[in-house]
Motif scaffolding. Sequence first.
Motif, PDB file in Angstrom:
ATOM      1  N   VAL A 137       7.335 -13.542   7.774  1.00  9.76           N
ATOM      2  CA  VAL A 137       6.431 -12.713   6.983  1.00  9.76           C
ATOM      3  C   VAL A 137       6.948 -12.662   5.552  1.00  9.76           C
ATOM      4  O   VAL A 137       8.099 -12.321   5.305  1.00  9.76           O
ATOM      5  N   ILE A 138       6.081 -13.006   4.618  1.00  9.78           N
ATOM      6  CA  ILE A 138       6.415 -12.979   3.195  1.00  9.78           C
ATOM      7  C   ILE A 138       6.033 -11.630   2.589  1.00  9.78           C
ATOM      8  O   ILE A 138       6.755 -11.066   1.790  1.00  9.78           O
ATOM      9  N   SER A 139       4.885 -11.114   3.013  1.00  6.21           N
ATOM     10  CA  SER A 139       4.379  -9.856   2.470  1.00  6.21           C
ATOM     11  C   SER A 139       3.434  -9.226   3.488  1.00  6.21           C
ATOM     12  O   SER A 139       2.730  -9.934   4.206  1.00  6.21           O
ATOM     13  N   SER A 140       3.433  -7.894   3.519  1.00  2.00           N
ATOM     14  CA  SER A 140       2.575  -7.197   4.469  1.00  2.00           C
ATOM     15  C   SER A 140       2.095  -5.884   3.874  1.00  2.00           C
ATOM     16  O   SER A 140       2.879  -5.124   3.312  1.00  2.00           O
ATOM     17  N   CYS A 141       0.799  -5.651   3.975  1.00  2.00           N
ATOM     18  CA  CYS A 141       0.213  -4.368   3.611  1.00  2.00           C
ATOM     19  C   CYS A 141      -1.025  -4.177   4.469  1.00  2.00           C
ATOM     20  O   CYS A 141      -1.353  -5.040   5.276  1.00  2.00           O
ATOM     21  N   HIS A 142      -1.721  -3.082   4.332  1.00  2.00           N
ATOM     22  CA  HIS A 142      -2.793  -2.763   5.272  1.00  2.00           C
ATOM     23  C   HIS A 142      -4.003  -3.707   5.202  1.00  2.00           C
ATOM     24  O   HIS A 142      -4.810  -3.728   6.119  1.00  2.00           O
ATOM     25  N   GLN A 143      -4.138  -4.514   4.159  1.00  2.00           N
ATOM     26  CA  GLN A 143      -5.281  -5.428   4.082  1.00  2.00           C
ATOM     27  C   GLN A 143      -4.917  -6.894   4.258  1.00  2.00           C
ATOM     28  O   GLN A 143      -5.796  -7.729   4.449  1.00  2.00           O
TER      29      GLN A 143
ATOM     30  N   GLY B 209      -6.643   5.484  12.894  1.00  2.00           N
ATOM     31  CA  GLY B 209      -8.034   5.264  13.245  1.00  2.00           C
ATOM     32  C   GLY B 209      -8.275   3.877  13.821  1.00  2.00           C
ATOM     33  O   GLY B 209      -9.288   3.612  14.425  1.00  2.00           O
ATOM     34  N   HIS B 210      -7.333   2.952  13.605  1.00  2.00           N
ATOM     35  CA  HIS B 210      -7.374   1.603  14.172  1.00  2.00           C
ATOM     36  C   HIS B 210      -8.615   0.810  13.779  1.00  2.00           C
ATOM     37  O   HIS B 210      -9.080  -0.027  14.522  1.00  2.00           O
ATOM     38  N   ASN B 211      -9.158   1.081  12.616  1.00  2.00           N
ATOM     39  CA  ASN B 211     -10.313   0.312  12.158  1.00  2.00           C
ATOM     40  C   ASN B 211      -9.903  -0.874  11.290  1.00  2.00           C
ATOM     41  O   ASN B 211     -10.615  -1.859  11.236  1.00  2.00           O
ATOM     42  N   ASP B 212      -8.800  -0.771  10.600  1.00  2.00           N
ATOM     43  CA  ASP B 212      -8.369  -1.824   9.686  1.00  2.00           C
ATOM     44  C   ASP B 212      -7.110  -2.522  10.183  1.00  2.00           C
ATOM     45  O   ASP B 212      -6.336  -3.047   9.396  1.00  2.00           O
ATOM     46  N   ASP B 213      -6.895  -2.539  11.492  1.00  2.00           N
ATOM     47  CA  ASP B 213      -5.689  -3.133  12.049  1.00  2.00           C
ATOM     48  C   ASP B 213      -5.671  -4.637  11.848  1.00  2.00           C
ATOM     49  O   ASP B 213      -6.696  -5.301  11.870  1.00  2.00           O
ATOM     50  N   LEU B 214      -4.466  -5.171  11.676  1.00  2.00           N
ATOM     51  CA  LEU B 214      -4.219  -6.611  11.647  1.00  2.00           C
ATOM     52  C   LEU B 214      -3.063  -6.892  12.588  1.00  2.00           C
ATOM     53  O   LEU B 214      -1.996  -6.295  12.458  1.00  2.00           O
TER      54      LEU B 214
ATOM     55  N   THR C  68     -11.256  -4.442   3.018  1.00  3.30           N
ATOM     56  CA  THR C  68     -11.978  -3.192   3.190  1.00  3.30           C
ATOM     57  C   THR C  68     -13.358  -3.260   2.548  1.00  3.30           C
ATOM     58  O   THR C  68     -13.606  -4.071   1.656  1.00  3.30           O
ATOM     59  N   HIS C  69     -14.237  -2.408   2.992  1.00  5.06           N
ATOM     60  CA  HIS C  69     -15.576  -2.334   2.404  1.00  5.06           C
ATOM     61  C   HIS C  69     -15.596  -1.475   1.143  1.00  5.06           C
ATOM     62  O   HIS C  69     -16.592  -1.418   0.442  1.00  5.06           O
ATOM     63  N   VAL C  70     -14.482  -0.819   0.824  1.00  7.80           N
ATOM     64  CA  VAL C  70     -14.384   0.052  -0.355  1.00  7.80           C
ATOM     65  C   VAL C  70     -14.014  -0.808  -1.565  1.00  7.80           C
ATOM     66  O   VAL C  70     -12.915  -1.366  -1.613  1.00  7.80           O
ATOM     67  N   PRO C  71     -14.924  -0.942  -2.541  1.00 11.10           N
ATOM     68  CA  PRO C  71     -14.682  -1.855  -3.666  1.00 11.10           C
ATOM     69  C   PRO C  71     -13.384  -1.594  -4.428  1.00 11.10           C
ATOM     70  O   PRO C  71     -12.679  -2.543  -4.762  1.00 11.10           O
ATOM     71  N   SER C  72     -13.038  -0.350  -4.691  1.00  6.24           N
ATOM     72  CA  SER C  72     -11.823  -0.075  -5.469  1.00  6.24           C
ATOM     73  C   SER C  72     -10.571  -0.492  -4.698  1.00  6.24           C
ATOM     74  O   SER C  72      -9.620  -1.001  -5.280  1.00  6.24           O
ATOM     75  N   THR C  73     -10.571  -0.318  -3.395  1.00  2.14           N
ATOM     76  CA  THR C  73      -9.434  -0.727  -2.578  1.00  2.14           C
ATOM     77  C   THR C  73      -9.409  -2.242  -2.426  1.00  2.14           C
ATOM     78  O   THR C  73      -8.346  -2.866  -2.395  1.00  2.14           O
TER      79      THR C  73
END
Length: 110
Positions: A60-66, A41-46, A87-92
């Motif tokens: 790079v030491i660490s990488s994840c979607h956020q 969806g390319h909304n949370d790309d970094l 993300t705007h999702v509190p649990s995530t």
Amino acid sequence: MIDNMKPSLVFLKETHCQFLKARYFWLSLSYNVVNIEEVVGHNDDLWVLASNDIDFSISVISSCHQVITHCLSKNNAQWFCSAIYATHVPSTRDLLWSHLENMRSSIGVL
């Protein structure tokens, strides 16, 4: 802005396109990929890009979607930097905070 400022590092978020579609543009500006985190969806790309003429090393030491965490080194100095797209999702987002707390602990060991 890139031509005028000539930043060593570029952090982009929420690109709304695949990097493959923009790859030649960035290559033409003399930037290489450090790390790309693309989400469906390319909304949370970094995207993290570095100029070809940087005078320091970056890994790079660490990488994840956020978040993507890097170590920048020059001579005997090290600096840690995180590119974050929360993300705007509190649990995530809670997972992001846990990840950052763990990174803080592990960076003290590096």
